[in-house]
Design a protein around this motif. Sequence first.
Motif, PDB file in Angstrom:
ATOM      1  N   SER A   2       0.833  -1.200   0.000  1.00 12.22           N
ATOM      2  CA  SER A   2       0.000   0.000   0.000  1.00 12.22           C
ATOM      3  C   SER A   2       0.866   1.247   0.000  1.00 12.22           C
ATOM      4  CB  SER A   2      -0.889   0.031   1.241  1.00 12.22           C
ATOM      5  OG  SER A   2      -1.765  -1.058   1.233  1.00 12.22           O
ATOM      6  N   THR A   3       0.264   2.338  -0.408  1.00 17.23           N
ATOM      7  CA  THR A   3       0.956   3.619  -0.438  1.00 17.23           C
ATOM      8  C   THR A   3       0.353   4.544   0.596  1.00 17.23           C
ATOM      9  OG1 THR A   3       1.388   3.390  -2.797  1.00 17.23           O
ATOM     10  CG2 THR A   3       1.498   5.598  -1.898  1.00 17.23           C
ATOM     11  N   MET A   4       1.210   5.341   1.237  1.00 20.50           N
ATOM     12  CA  MET A   4       0.767   6.327   2.214  1.00 20.50           C
ATOM     13  C   MET A   4       1.544   7.607   1.953  1.00 20.50           C
ATOM     14  SD  MET A   4       1.184   6.249   6.365  1.00 20.50           S
ATOM     15  CE  MET A   4      -0.062   5.027   6.667  1.00 20.50           C
ATOM     16  N   ASN A   5       0.853   8.694   1.862  1.00 16.34           N
ATOM     17  CA  ASN A   5       1.508   9.991   1.694  1.00 16.34           C
ATOM     18  C   ASN A   5       1.571  10.691   3.040  1.00 16.34           C
ATOM     19  OD1 ASN A   5       1.808   9.827  -1.146  1.00 16.34           O
ATOM     20  ND2 ASN A   5      -0.368  10.270  -1.359  1.00 16.34           N
ATOM     21  N   ILE A   6       2.717  11.242   3.354  1.00 20.78           N
ATOM     22  CA  ILE A   6       2.918  11.914   4.639  1.00 20.78           C
ATOM     23  C   ILE A   6       3.413  13.325   4.369  1.00 20.78           C
ATOM     24  CG2 ILE A   6       4.202  11.891   6.810  1.00 20.78           C
ATOM     25  CD1 ILE A   6       4.461   8.864   6.469  1.00 20.78           C
ATOM     26  N   SER A   7       2.781  14.291   5.009  1.00 23.28           N
ATOM     27  CA  SER A   7       3.220  15.682   4.892  1.00 23.28           C
ATOM     28  C   SER A   7       4.160  16.005   6.044  1.00 23.28           C
ATOM     29  CB  SER A   7       2.017  16.629   4.942  1.00 23.28           C
ATOM     30  OG  SER A   7       1.155  16.376   3.861  1.00 23.28           O
ATOM     31  N   LEU A   8       5.297  16.611   5.717  1.00 23.39           N
ATOM     32  CA  LEU A   8       6.286  16.980   6.719  1.00 23.39           C
ATOM     33  C   LEU A   8       6.664  18.442   6.539  1.00 23.39           C
ATOM     34  CD1 LEU A   8       8.777  13.980   6.392  1.00 23.39           C
ATOM     35  CD2 LEU A   8       7.070  14.313   8.181  1.00 23.39           C
ATOM     36  N   GLU A  30      12.168   3.633   2.629  1.00 24.99           N
ATOM     37  CA  GLU A  30      12.955   2.636   3.371  1.00 24.99           C
ATOM     38  C   GLU A  30      13.281   3.145   4.765  1.00 24.99           C
ATOM     39  OE1 GLU A  30      16.456   1.286   1.369  1.00 24.99           O
ATOM     40  OE2 GLU A  30      15.351   0.677  -0.420  1.00 24.99           O
ATOM     41  N   TYR A  31      13.608   4.418   4.873  1.00 24.66           N
ATOM     42  CA  TYR A  31      13.930   5.005   6.173  1.00 24.66           C
ATOM     43  C   TYR A  31      12.713   4.957   7.093  1.00 24.66           C
ATOM     44  CZ  TYR A  31      15.206   8.472   9.691  1.00 24.66           C
ATOM     45  OH  TYR A  31      15.453   9.121  10.865  1.00 24.66           O
ATOM     46  N   VAL A  32      11.560   5.346   6.584  1.00 23.31           N
ATOM     47  CA  VAL A  32      10.343   5.354   7.401  1.00 23.31           C
ATOM     48  C   VAL A  32       9.963   3.927   7.794  1.00 23.31           C
ATOM     49  CG1 VAL A  32       7.868   5.891   7.408  1.00 23.31           C
ATOM     50  CG2 VAL A  32       9.506   7.557   6.508  1.00 23.31           C
ATOM     51  N   ARG A  33      10.090   2.974   6.875  1.00 19.99           N
ATOM     52  CA  ARG A  33       9.804   1.575   7.227  1.00 19.99           C
ATOM     53  C   ARG A  33      10.723   1.097   8.345  1.00 19.99           C
ATOM     54  NH1 ARG A  33       8.790   1.048   1.543  1.00 19.99           N
ATOM     55  NH2 ARG A  33      10.953   0.458   1.159  1.00 19.99           N
ATOM     56  N   ASP A  34      12.002   1.486   8.278  1.00 17.15           N
ATOM     57  CA  ASP A  34      12.955   1.113   9.324  1.00 17.15           C
ATOM     58  C   ASP A  34      12.538   1.716  10.669  1.00 17.15           C
ATOM     59  OD1 ASP A  34      15.609  -0.097  10.094  1.00 17.15           O
ATOM     60  OD2 ASP A  34      15.996   2.007  10.615  1.00 17.15           O
ATOM     61  N   LEU A  35      12.121   2.969  10.660  1.00 16.21           N
ATOM     62  CA  LEU A  35      11.664   3.608  11.900  1.00 16.21           C
ATOM     63  C   LEU A  35      10.448   2.890  12.474  1.00 16.21           C
ATOM     64  CD1 LEU A  35      11.919   7.419  11.036  1.00 16.21           C
ATOM     65  CD2 LEU A  35      13.426   6.097  12.533  1.00 16.21           C
ATOM     66  N   ILE A  36       9.518   2.515  11.617  1.00 15.80           N
ATOM     67  CA  ILE A  36       8.312   1.830  12.082  1.00 15.80           C
ATOM     68  C   ILE A  36       8.667   0.464  12.659  1.00 15.80           C
ATOM     69  CG2 ILE A  36       6.132   0.792  11.344  1.00 15.80           C
ATOM     70  CD1 ILE A  36       5.941   3.163   9.313  1.00 15.80           C
ATOM     71  N   ARG A  37       9.550  -0.275  11.982  1.00 13.81           N
ATOM     72  CA  ARG A  37       9.960  -1.586  12.509  1.00 13.81           C
ATOM     73  C   ARG A  37      10.640  -1.449  13.864  1.00 13.81           C
ATOM     74  NH1 ARG A  37      11.815  -2.337   6.951  1.00 13.81           N
ATOM     75  NH2 ARG A  37      10.193  -3.512   5.882  1.00 13.81           N
TER      76      ARG A  37
END
Length: 79
Positions: A2-8, A30-37
Motif C-alpha cells: 500500500s501507499t501512504m503519503n505523509i506531509s512533513l 525505506e527510512y520510514v519503514r525502518d523507523l516503524i519496525r
Amino acid sequence: MSTMNISLPDTLKSYVDEQVAGRRFGSSSEYVRDLIRRDQDRQRLRGLLLIGADSAPAAPADRAYFKALRTRAGQGSAQ
C-alpha cells in the motif's frame, strides 16, 4: 504494498533526506519503514518488560543458580 503519503515540514523533510543519504537508505520510504519496525520492536520489548515486572519474583541469579544451570546443561562446574 500500500501507499501512504505523509506531509512533513521542511525541517523534518530535510532531516529525512540527510538520514537517507548518510545512512545508506535507498529512499525515504525505506527510512520510514525502518523507523516503524524499530518502533514495533520497542513496543514488543516494552510489553515483555511489563509482563516480567508483573510476574512473581524468581530465584536470584547468583553463583549457585548458574552452577546448577551449567550442571543441567552438561557443562560441568566451570568457573
